[in-house]
Design a protein around this motif. Sequence first.
Motif, short mmCIF file in Angstrom:
data_model
loop_
_atom_site.label_atom_id
_atom_site.label_comp_id
_atom_site.label_asym_id
_atom_site.label_seq_id
_atom_site.Cartn_x
_atom_site.Cartn_y
_atom_site.Cartn_z
N ARG A 132 26.86 -0.36 18.77
CA ARG A 132 27.86 -0.84 17.81
C ARG A 132 27.70 -2.34 17.54
NH1 ARG A 132 31.49 3.06 16.67
NH2 ARG A 132 31.70 4.78 18.16
N ALA A 133 27.43 -3.13 18.57
CA ALA A 133 27.22 -4.57 18.37
C ALA A 133 26.00 -4.80 17.47
CB ALA A 133 27.02 -5.27 19.72
N TYR A 134 24.94 -4.06 17.71
CA TYR A 134 23.72 -4.18 16.90
C TYR A 134 24.00 -3.79 15.45
CZ TYR A 134 19.04 -3.10 15.15
OH TYR A 134 17.90 -3.03 14.40
N LEU A 135 24.62 -2.64 15.25
CA LEU A 135 24.86 -2.16 13.88
C LEU A 135 25.86 -3.04 13.13
CD1 LEU A 135 24.90 1.70 14.49
CD2 LEU A 135 23.11 0.35 13.35
N ASP A 136 26.91 -3.49 13.79
CA ASP A 136 27.89 -4.36 13.14
C ASP A 136 27.26 -5.70 12.76
OD1 ASP A 136 29.91 -2.45 13.34
OD2 ASP A 136 30.73 -3.31 15.20
N GLY A 137 26.55 -6.30 13.70
CA GLY A 137 25.90 -7.58 13.42
C GLY A 137 24.85 -7.46 12.34
N VAL A 171 0.82 -1.21 0.00
CA VAL A 171 0.00 0.00 0.00
C VAL A 171 0.85 1.27 0.00
CG1 VAL A 171 -2.02 -1.12 1.02
CG2 VAL A 171 -0.34 -0.01 2.52
N GLY A 172 2.18 1.12 -0.16
CA GLY A 172 3.03 2.27 -0.37
C GLY A 172 3.71 2.87 0.83
N TYR A 173 3.79 2.14 1.94
CA TYR A 173 4.52 2.69 3.09
C TYR A 173 5.96 2.95 2.70
CZ TYR A 173 1.06 2.18 6.79
OH TYR A 173 -0.04 2.33 7.58
N GLY A 174 6.48 4.10 3.10
CA GLY A 174 7.86 4.46 2.80
C GLY A 174 8.74 4.51 4.02
N ASN A 175 8.18 4.19 5.18
CA ASN A 175 8.92 4.20 6.43
C ASN A 175 8.44 3.03 7.28
OD1 ASN A 175 10.69 5.54 8.48
ND2 ASN A 175 8.77 5.64 9.60
N ILE A 176 9.33 2.13 7.62
CA ILE A 176 8.98 0.97 8.45
C ILE A 176 10.01 0.85 9.57
CG2 ILE A 176 8.70 -1.54 8.53
CD1 ILE A 176 7.77 -1.43 5.61
N ASP A 177 9.52 0.91 10.80
CA ASP A 177 10.38 0.73 11.97
C ASP A 177 10.26 -0.71 12.45
OD1 ASP A 177 11.21 3.34 11.88
OD2 ASP A 177 9.86 4.04 13.44
N ILE A 178 11.39 -1.32 12.69
CA ILE A 178 11.44 -2.71 13.16
C ILE A 178 11.89 -2.69 14.61
CG2 ILE A 178 12.50 -4.97 12.84
CD1 ILE A 178 13.13 -4.03 9.91
N ASP A 179 10.96 -3.01 15.51
CA ASP A 179 11.30 -3.04 16.93
C ASP A 179 11.38 -4.47 17.39
OD1 ASP A 179 11.64 -2.89 19.62
OD2 ASP A 179 9.79 -1.79 20.03
N SER A 180 12.57 -5.01 17.31
CA SER A 180 12.82 -6.36 17.83
C SER A 180 13.65 -6.28 19.11
CB SER A 180 13.51 -7.22 16.77
OG SER A 180 14.57 -6.52 16.15
N SER A 181 13.67 -5.10 19.74
CA SER A 181 14.51 -4.88 20.92
C SER A 181 14.09 -5.72 22.12
CB SER A 181 14.50 -3.40 21.31
OG SER A 181 13.22 -2.99 21.73
N THR A 182 12.84 -6.18 22.16
CA THR A 182 12.42 -7.02 23.28
C THR A 182 13.07 -8.41 23.21
OG1 THR A 182 10.46 -7.73 22.08
CG2 THR A 182 10.21 -5.84 23.56
N VAL A 238 19.78 -11.87 18.39
CA VAL A 238 18.43 -12.16 17.90
C VAL A 238 17.77 -10.87 17.43
CG1 VAL A 238 16.16 -13.12 18.47
CG2 VAL A 238 18.23 -14.20 19.36
N ASN A 239 18.03 -9.77 18.13
CA ASN A 239 17.50 -8.47 17.75
C ASN A 239 17.97 -8.09 16.34
OD1 ASN A 239 16.46 -5.85 17.73
ND2 ASN A 239 17.96 -5.06 19.19
N TYR A 240 19.28 -8.07 16.11
CA TYR A 240 19.76 -7.65 14.79
C TYR A 240 19.47 -8.69 13.72
CZ TYR A 240 24.41 -10.03 15.46
OH TYR A 240 25.44 -10.92 15.66
N LEU A 274 22.81 -8.43 7.00
CA LEU A 274 22.05 -7.88 5.87
C LEU A 274 22.80 -8.12 4.56
CD1 LEU A 274 19.56 -6.35 4.84
CD2 LEU A 274 20.89 -4.23 5.12
N GLU A 275 24.10 -7.96 4.56
CA GLU A 275 24.87 -8.20 3.34
C GLU A 275 24.79 -9.67 2.92
OE1 GLU A 275 28.78 -6.51 3.44
OE2 GLU A 275 28.00 -4.47 3.57
#
Length: 193
Positions: free
Chosen positions: A87-92, A19-30, A45-47, A97-98
């Motif tokens: 940093r652990a989240y972003l690096d993982g 339906v054209g959403y252009g912004n999606i937030d993924i909250d897997s922090s729990t 598991v979060n990342y 993702l790659e």
Amino acid sequence: DPEGVADTLRKATLDALAVGYGNIDIDSSTLVDLSQPNVDLEQRVNYTRAAELSALIREHEAEGLTVSIGGEIGEVGKANSTEAELRAYLDGYRGLLEQLAGSGAMGLSKVSVQTGTSHGGVPLPGGGVAEVKLDFGTLERLSAVCRSYGLAGAVQHGASTLPDELFHHFPKVETAEIHLATGFQNALYDHPA
């Protein structure tokens, strides 16, 4: 039922894209597991879930549209987020993702962090809401870390119950976004109609 929930989220993501959403937030922090021996394992598991949904978004986003994707590391109402966790989240996340979407796949544009707020505020016995002790220094440091990874910055979530006199601080610490869902909900419920 982790896989059942993941399937439901995959379907919801595809529906949002359709339906054209252009912004999606993924909250897997729990899904962060603080009992693990290091921050990478705590955030894994979060990342992982965030990278899986991000790869799905990149595979199915409309041609000519790059969906803005947000991640999250700190559960609102819990301990403040740290640079090591971010940093652990972003690096993982980036590494996974790659693997899932290919080298150079567009990742997150922002990350929500915990700096002392809680969704809906902390109710007081008399019906009011407790004063929030927001840590703008943490928000500023984590925004800088996000930008060093090529993101827009950190997101302040759970900000609806903050007093108006605090909001001028957010641009000063280069906050990328402020989440005000409870404030919008209250405006709707308080409306005379």
